[in-house]
Design an enzyme around this catalytic site. Structure first.
Site, PDB file in Angstrom:
ATOM      1  N   GLU A  86     -17.229   0.642   7.437  1.00 23.48           N
ATOM      2  CA  GLU A  86     -16.476  -0.544   7.842  1.00 23.48           C
ATOM      3  C   GLU A  86     -15.811  -1.202   6.637  1.00 23.48           C
ATOM      4  O   GLU A  86     -14.645  -1.613   6.712  1.00 23.48           O
ATOM      5  CB  GLU A  86     -17.395  -1.547   8.541  1.00 23.48           C
ATOM      6  N   SER A 141     -25.883   0.337  17.350  1.00 24.32           N
ATOM      7  CA  SER A 141     -25.465   1.710  17.620  1.00 24.32           C
ATOM      8  C   SER A 141     -26.543   2.515  18.338  1.00 24.32           C
ATOM      9  O   SER A 141     -26.449   3.739  18.427  1.00 24.32           O
ATOM     10  CB  SER A 141     -25.102   2.420  16.303  1.00 24.32           C
TER      11      SER A 141
END
Length: 645
Positions: A125, A268
């Protein structure tokens, strides 16, 4: 032992959106490439790989012109440019909250400001965010930020624009912001930590503080899961960090006796892994899947609230979602899997731009201006009334079987999921229930618990009722000689049982074939459709005798229709006897060649001139209709006996 699962455990909005996109696109393309790991969870990546989603770690691994999915963590701007140059078709699964950071960084850098990113250097990210400007400084801790000012890397009058990793620990963010406000005179702060992260971490703190043991589930590469583990460690004496149920050692947990056990999971972590772990902890605890494991973002809009039923206009339809105009500033959308539970539902046939559509608000987030809707939940609300009426009035419901599980099958009817136990499917124990999936079935509703959203149905009850009605009709009309088409249900050593539409009849082994057979399986098999006729009835004891062999198939009738006394036939020698040989004329009819009729000279045994299996010409010299016997002669053909002069 009490087991509690965090409401925010599991997939966050961005991860679920990315996984849904991958699944939908995988259905449309033979090969789908994902640039980088779509999310930080090896199990989910493997599951998607089985559906045709290939993970490529470099751009060179992806062929020119291929279809590419951008991972949830996002990528640098240069990656989009590279794929455009390769002629690739790109679908963007970047989390909307991350995409917002990309826009902030690009705009702030274009305005001549320095970009500061707070987060884990090297994390996908962060790499993606930094790629939307020419230069960015990344700080993992408040100490690193303080050192940058002390070492002259940052000056107090620098025009700084600060963003944070969406999963950054809120405490670290707050400390860093205080340092920046104290040290810098020209600083713009953009709080980009995802609300779901705040909720997840806050709930982890609360759960860890009230539990004697904590289980944190998630991939070891997941930053947000690591932070949940770190938070839990500070508040709970016993914390286990596992990736799946296989890593959980139940004996280590049970030694804590009746202490409360808390379970949380990273953004996740798929719901099925959480369920596996929770099931290991408590077999009696039933944990709902789906939204109960999703990140529930903070409700902040006054005009539109979670759970509210709204009406809007469809403005666009894509392979993954339907965009809806609700007359508000926020963008509303319905994921494809929230349109209908019917697997045969075709979006392109039912949803078009300009259509008015009713939906229920699932999630509202004003941080990114997104509203998630569900059409199938509206259908469910209406469907509950229909389902409850069907149970009350004992009326048949039609639904589509959408899945099979270990306990039975699941159908959808009027938008409501109906569980049908294996014993109520009408499928025999030794047969697979998978054949029911994607078929329309009729069933009765036998149990409803609206509070638990549990509905139970029975296909078998409908079949039994239909069978009973059919049986009554058959017993009213059945007579000897009636013909029926039936299905062979079972075989015994003495015959076959046939269902003729509600009642069973038996074909005795002697009625199965004109020839001799040792077992009914030589003629019919279970499941065969056969035509039978009634040869005997016992209505008092509900017994039916059936015939299967037909007169037109009678070998003797076939023989007499083809041959007469004086005709010559080609026969096959079957066996020898002291007085001659038996030969097959047609299948099922044999004739005797007396030893005196075998040759034109005297012989002691038939095998002196004949052999078993040999085919010879023989003259029919006698037919006995009453005893069904035929006499043959080879000698007559050799000597010309009986020939007309």
């Amino acid at each position: 032992m009490m087991v509690r699962v965090a409401k925010t455990a599991g997939f966050c909005f961005g991860v679920r959106r990315a996984v849904n996109m991958a699944e939908e696109l995988a259905k449309q393309h033979d090969v789908l490439y994902c640039y980088g790991e779509i999310i930080h969870n090896t199990h989910e990546i493997d599951r998607l790989a089985a559906q045709g989603v290939r993970t490529a770690l470099t751009i060179d691994e992806i062929p020119d012109g291929a279809h590419v999915l951008i991972r949830a963590h996002g990528v640098p701007q240069s990656v989009y440019q590279a794929f455009a140059a390769k002629g690739c078709q790109v679908s963007d699964a970047t989390c909307p909250f991350v995409a917002k950071i990309h826009r902030i960084v690009a705009e702030e850098y274009s305005a001549g400001r320095k970009i500061i990113i707070l987060g884990s250097a090297g994390h996908p990210e962060i790499v993606g965010i930094a790629g939307w400007c020419q230069e960015a400084m990344v700080f993992e801790t408040p100490e690193e930020l303080t050192a940058a000012f002390s070492e002259g890397k940052l000056a107090s009058d620098d025009p700084l624009s600060v963003v944070g990793q969406t999963t950054l620990n809120r405490a670290l963010w707050d400390i860093s912001v205080k340092i920046l406000k104290k040290r810098c005179t020209n600083c713009k702060i953009f709080d980009t930590i995802c609300n779901a992260t705040d909720e997840r971490q806050a709930e982890a703190r609360l759960l860890a503080g009230e539990s004697g043991c904590m289980i944190v589930i998630g991939d070891k590469k997941s930053s947000n899961t690591k932070r949940l583990y770190e938070i839990s460690k500070t508040l709970c004496p016993h914390v286990f960090y596992i990736e799946d149920a296989a890593e959980l050692k139940a004996d280590e947990i049970t030694r804590f006796g009746h202490h409360a056990v808390g379970i949380t999971a990273g953004a996740s972590t798929p719901a099925w892994i959480i369920k596996e772990v929770s099931n290991m902890m408590s077999e009696e605890m039933k944990i709902e899947t789906g939204e109960d494991f999703a990140a529930m973002l903070e409700e902040s809009l006054k005009s539109i609230k979670n759970g509210e039923k709204v009406t809007g206009t469809v403005i666009a339809v894509s392979p993954t979602e339907v965009q809806v105009d609700l007359g508000a500033k926020q963008t509303a959308y319905i994921p494809i899997d929230e349109l209908s539970d019917d697997p045969s539902y075709k979006v392109e046939e039912n949803i078009h731009p300009g259509d008015e559509i009713e939906a229920v608000v699932v999630r509202v987030n004003d941080g990114e201006g997104l509203i998630s809707l569900s059409k199938k939940r509206v259908d469910q609300l209406k469907g509950w009334e229909t389902i409850e009426a069907a149970k009350e009035e004992h009326t048949i419901v039609e639904g589509v079987i959408v899945e099979e599980n270990r306990g039975g099958v699941v159908a959808t009817a009027f938008g409501v999921r109906v569980f049908i136990p294996a014993s109520q499917t009408g499928v025999p124990k030794d047969e697979s229930m998978a054949k029911l999936v994607k078929t329309k079935q009729s069933f009765y509703i036998t149990e409803i618990n609206r509070q638990r959203k549990r509905v139970v149905g029975s296909i078998r009850a409908v079949q039994q009722e239909a069978r009973k009605a059919a049986a009554e009709k058959i017993w009213e009309t059945i007579e000897v000689g009636n013909e029926y088409e039936g299905t062979v249900k079972s075989l015994t050593s003495y015959g076959a049982f046939v269902d003729i539409g509600g009642v069973d009849g038996m074909i005795h082994i002697s009625e199965l074939s004109w020839g001799r057979i040792k077992h009914p399986s030589e003629v019919v098999s279970i499941g065969d459709t056969v035509k039978v006729y009634v040869i005997g009835l016992d209505k008092e004891n509900k017994k039916i005798s059936l015939g299967y062999k037909r007169e037109e198939d009678n070998p003797w009738n076939i023989f007499t229709s083809q041959y007469a006394v004086g005709d010559t036939a080609k026969v096959k020698i079957l066996k020898f006897m002291p007085f001659g040989a038996f030969a097959e004329i047609v299948p099922g009819v044999d004739g005797l060649i007396h030893i005196s009729q075998i040759a034109d000279h005297r012989i002691a045994k038939a095998d002196e001139t004949l052999s078993v299996g040999e085919e010879v010409d023989a003259k029919i010299i006698d037919i006995n209709d009453e005893k069904k016997k035929v006499s043959l002669s080879i000698r007559a053909l050799l000597t010309g006996e009986g020939d007309e002069e």
